[in-house]
Design a protein around this motif. Structure first.
Motif, PDB file in Angstrom:
ATOM      1  N   SER A   1      -6.968   6.486  -6.432  1.00 24.02           N
ATOM      2  CA  SER A   1      -6.434   5.321  -5.728  1.00 24.02           C
ATOM      3  C   SER A   1      -7.423   4.162  -5.774  1.00 24.02           C
ATOM      4  O   SER A   1      -7.011   3.007  -5.931  1.00 24.02           O
ATOM      5  CB  SER A   1      -6.037   5.673  -4.293  1.00 24.02           C
ATOM      6  OG  SER A   1      -7.133   6.174  -3.592  1.00 24.02           O
TER       7      SER A   1
ATOM      8  N   THR B   1       0.822  -1.199   0.000  1.00 26.06           N
ATOM      9  CA  THR B   1       0.000   0.000   0.000  1.00 26.06           C
ATOM     10  C   THR B   1       0.863   1.258   0.000  1.00 26.06           C
ATOM     11  O   THR B   1       0.414   2.346  -0.335  1.00 26.06           O
ATOM     12  CB  THR B   1      -0.957  -0.029   1.212  1.00 26.06           C
ATOM     13  OG1 THR B   1      -2.089   0.745   0.910  1.00 26.06           O
ATOM     14  CG2 THR B   1      -0.309   0.457   2.461  1.00 26.06           C
TER      15      THR B   1
ATOM     16  N   VAL C   1       0.714  -3.136  -6.676  1.00 25.30           N
ATOM     17  CA  VAL C   1      -0.468  -3.826  -6.139  1.00 25.30           C
ATOM     18  C   VAL C   1      -0.810  -5.022  -7.017  1.00 25.30           C
ATOM     19  O   VAL C   1      -1.060  -6.126  -6.539  1.00 25.30           O
ATOM     20  CB  VAL C   1      -1.665  -2.859  -6.054  1.00 25.30           C
ATOM     21  CG1 VAL C   1      -2.947  -3.619  -5.770  1.00 25.30           C
ATOM     22  CG2 VAL C   1      -1.424  -1.812  -4.971  1.00 25.30           C
TER      23      VAL C   1
ATOM     24  N   GLY D   1      -6.815   0.569  -7.781  1.00 26.68           N
ATOM     25  CA  GLY D   1      -7.095  -0.751  -7.221  1.00 26.68           C
ATOM     26  C   GLY D   1      -7.976  -1.572  -8.150  1.00 26.68           C
ATOM     27  O   GLY D   1      -7.728  -2.758  -8.378  1.00 26.68           O
TER      28      GLY D   1
ATOM     29  N   GLY E   1       0.263   1.271  -8.334  1.00 30.37           N
ATOM     30  CA  GLY E   1      -0.763   0.358  -8.840  1.00 30.37           C
ATOM     31  C   GLY E   1      -0.165  -0.908  -9.425  1.00 30.37           C
ATOM     32  O   GLY E   1      -0.659  -2.007  -9.199  1.00 30.37           O
TER      33      GLY E   1
ATOM     34  N   VAL F   1       1.004   3.408  -3.267  1.00 31.71           N
ATOM     35  CA  VAL F   1      -0.187   4.235  -3.474  1.00 31.71           C
ATOM     36  C   VAL F   1      -0.216   5.374  -2.466  1.00 31.71           C
ATOM     37  O   VAL F   1      -0.547   6.525  -2.797  1.00 31.71           O
ATOM     38  CB  VAL F   1      -1.466   3.370  -3.354  1.00 31.71           C
ATOM     39  CG1 VAL F   1      -2.701   4.223  -3.476  1.00 31.71           C
ATOM     40  CG2 VAL F   1      -1.447   2.273  -4.407  1.00 31.71           C
TER      41      VAL F   1
ATOM     42  N   THR G   1      -5.488  -0.229  -1.981  1.00 35.98           N
ATOM     43  CA  THR G   1      -5.215   1.092  -2.549  1.00 35.98           C
ATOM     44  C   THR G   1      -6.034   2.169  -1.845  1.00 35.98           C
ATOM     45  O   THR G   1      -5.553   3.276  -1.651  1.00 35.98           O
ATOM     46  CB  THR G   1      -5.509   1.123  -4.054  1.00 35.98           C
ATOM     47  OG1 THR G   1      -6.867   0.760  -4.276  1.00 35.98           O
ATOM     48  CG2 THR G   1      -4.612   0.171  -4.807  1.00 35.98           C
TER      49      THR G   1
END
Lengths: 398, 231
Positions: free
Chosen positions: A371, A25, A291, A375, A288, A28, A331
């Motif tokens: 954000s 995280t 993630v 995600g 991103g 982000v 995110t």
């Protein structure tokens, strides 16, 4: 699976792997923080400059050398002192509304104290036209200008640094090696000293003719005209154009209003702010990708869990939703913390740095929206992969 | 629901494709039926096709040809969502390696199938506690799998299979990872649930000793049924 249940399952999975979730995280988080903070600084700079220009009064016209195109190179001014008189005579009303100035950087010296300041050689009308007030003493007169008397009015900072707590009125000050007598001190206007443009209090005013001799020039850098009202700005502009047009070509000068300057400066700063936001946005994008990467690892690690859930009755869309929610939760959490840090950082900057910072609602909305969108976009690929897993294969995996 | 037959396999074939041209037939035409509440053992050595048959009976997979019918409905005509619902409502799985989620407590593991059907968290927990009580683990509700013995873990898995009140419990080598004494306990528990609750029980095993306990034994070899005998 109910949405509430899905959220619970997603948070449970993230909580089971706290360190990894936190690190994922982070990307982000930093992205959102940068967007909020940089936009706040850009916005703060913009309103600071705008209010500085607005402080001059809304009905001020600037006569500048060149055709007013910001893209063109620097232009040498062809204004002379007579132009001020010429414009003033044409303008309606008896009051003097036109001022001229030429600016040079000089060293001011009193005994051992030396100060560098922008010395402005101005007409006697300058303080009236540009709303500058004297805290003490008085300005030079028209006759001082005609006779090129060596008198000076000091800006508040300059007076303070040269004379400390003594009264500077009547004292001698050396400007560029020439002795001047101090007749007055200007009221402080800069306050904290804006980082944009020169310190308005680090200045000295001298009669225009004296200054021209000091600098060795016979031109004016710029001419200022105060319109009788905001409504009269356009009419006065035409008068100025006509007056100067008799002597100069149309592309040798331009008349711009305060609104136009604010508009141009505002546009430039808006672009600057946009560029800052875009750079910060790129870090959000990189976050991103991080993630997405971690979610793919997570899907592959939890293949057996996915197989089991399918055997127990989870539909493809239940599994997809679970992993997508995990990505969005990651995110969104990063977005919220980043937002908090960004707002906190903006207040910190505003409190301790000369750069003001204003958090804008659109940067907050943009950062949070982005954000969550990051995600969704970067969670889709891993989530779809998870949803499509064949339960037979998935259960067999060690 | 007057029809006594729960599920039928009719000339079921399942062919796996390896690469482009290699076809491996795992089941080559298997037919049998399981009645409601019946206790059937499917026995065979490794490679006999019993795992493939388990996947087909658990509707985790569809046959290449032939039919698997539940309550008269052909599995091949059902979509993935329908099959997921069928697994959730009608079938309880018990696996050799338990397949419990390590980060969940016993009660949460048991409640897992219930999150894929309507219901409140409260009602799910109540049902899970009831199921765990039934398998003798009322005092282990908040334990995680790593804090439980193998036999206890398999009991949690059995509780998870029966919490949905299924028509069929499908047990794949349920004693395979347990010592013989614990294995016997687990078999006794499964048989008790079958007789008391009227749930059909299909046990897949390679051990004839286990298979002999069933009302009926179906023996597989090389993808075919070689014998079908009432015990």
């Amino acid at each position: 699976m109910s949405p509430r249940e899905a959220v619970r399952v997603a948070l449970q999975a993230l909580a089971a792997n706290r360190l990894r979730s936190a690190l994922t995280t982070l990307g982000v988080l930093i992205g959102v923080m940068s967007v909020v903070l940089l936009v706040a600084i850009g916005q703060g700079a913009r309103s600071e400059i705008t209010s500085a220009i607005e402080g001059l009064g809304s009905n001020l016209l600037f006569v500048l050398p060149g055709d007013g195109d910001f893209g063109s190179g620097p232009t040498r001014s062809r204004f002379v002192l007579d132009d001020v008189e010429r414009i003033d005579q044409r303008l309606p009303g008896a009051q003097r509304r036109t001022a001229g100035s030429t600016v040079g950087a000089e060293t001011l010296q009193v005994d051992g104290e030396r100060v560098s300041a922008s010395v402005q050689a101005v007409t006697a009308s300058y303080p009236d036209v540009l709303n500058r007030e004297l805290a003490r003493g008085q300005l030079f007169t028209e006759s001082d200008v005609v006779t090129s008397r060596r008198t000076a009015v000091l800006g508040a900072s300059v007076a303070e640094e040269l004379f400390a707590r003594q009264d500077p009125i009547g004292r001698q000050v050396s400007i560029g090696g020439v002795q001047f007598r101090v007749t007055g001190v200007l009221t402080r206007i800069g306050g904290d000293g804006s980082p944009f443009g020169p310190d308005q209090d680090r200045t000295a005013l001298v009669p225009i003719t004296t200054g021209q001799r000091l600098f060795g020039v016979d031109r004016l850098d710029s001419i200022f005209v105060r319109a009788s009202s905001t409504a009269a700005v356009d009419a006065d502009r035409e008068v100025i154009r006509a007056a100067l047009g008799e002597r100069l070509d149309e592309d040798e000068f331009s008349v711009v209003s305060q609104d136009e300057i604010i508009g141009v400066v505002g546009d430039i700063l808006a672009i600057l702010t946009g560029v800052l936001a875009a750079i910060a946005g790129i870090s959000l994008l990189v976050g991103g990708v991080g993630v997405s990467n971690i979610m793919l690892v997570s899907v592959s690690e939890r293949t057996r869990e996915i197989g089991l859930r399918k055997a127990l009755g989870a539909r493809t869309r239940d599994i997809t939703a679970q992993f997508l929610l995990e990505a969005v939760a990651l995110t969104a959490l990063g977005g919220l913390i980043g937002l908090g840090l960004g707002i906190g950082g903006s207040h910190l900057v505003a409190a301790f740095a000369p750069v003001p910072a204003e958090v804008t609602w659109w940067s907050v909305a943009l950062a949070l929206g982005t954000s969550v969108a990051v995600g969704l976009v970067f969670g889709v690929l891993p989530a779809r992969r998870a949803g499509k897993l064949d339960p037979v294969e998935a259960l067999r995996r060690d | 629901m007057s029809d006594p037959v729960l599920l039928t396999a009719d000339a079921v074939e399942r062919v796996y494709r390896l690469g482009r041209d290699i076809e491996v037939p795992a089941l080559r035409g298997v037919s049998f039926a399981v009645d409601r509440g019946e206790y059937v053992a499917i026995v065979g050595s490794s490679g006999s096709g019993k795992s493939t048959l388990l996947n087909l009976l658990g509707v985790l997979d569809r046959p290449t040809s032939g039919q698997v019918r539940y309550d008269g409905r052909d599995v091949r005509e059902m979509g993935d969502t329908d099959l997921a619902a069928l697994r959730n409502r009608r079938i309880g799985f018990v696996f050799q390696s338990f397949h419990l989620l390590p980060r969940l407590t016993a009660v949460d593991n048991v409640a897992l199938p219930l999150i894929y059907r309507p219901g409140t968290p409260r009602s799910r927990r109540d049902a899970a506690v009831r199921a765990l009580t039934q398998v003798g683990l009322a005092d282990r509700l908040e334990h995680r799998p790593t804090e439980l013995s193998g036999g206890q873990q398999q009991r949690v898995a059995i509780a998870r299979a029966l919490v949905t009140d299924p028509a069929l419990i499908l047990a794949d080598e349920p004693t395979g990872n347990l010592d013989s004494v614990t294995g016997l306990d687990i078999m006794t528990l499964l048989e008790q649930l079958q007789s008391e609750r009227g749930t059909a029980l299909v046990v897949i095993t390679h051990e004839h000793q286990i298979a002999q306990r069933a009302q009926r034994t179906i023996e597989l070899r090389d993808g075919l049924v070689v014998s079908e005998a009432p015990a």
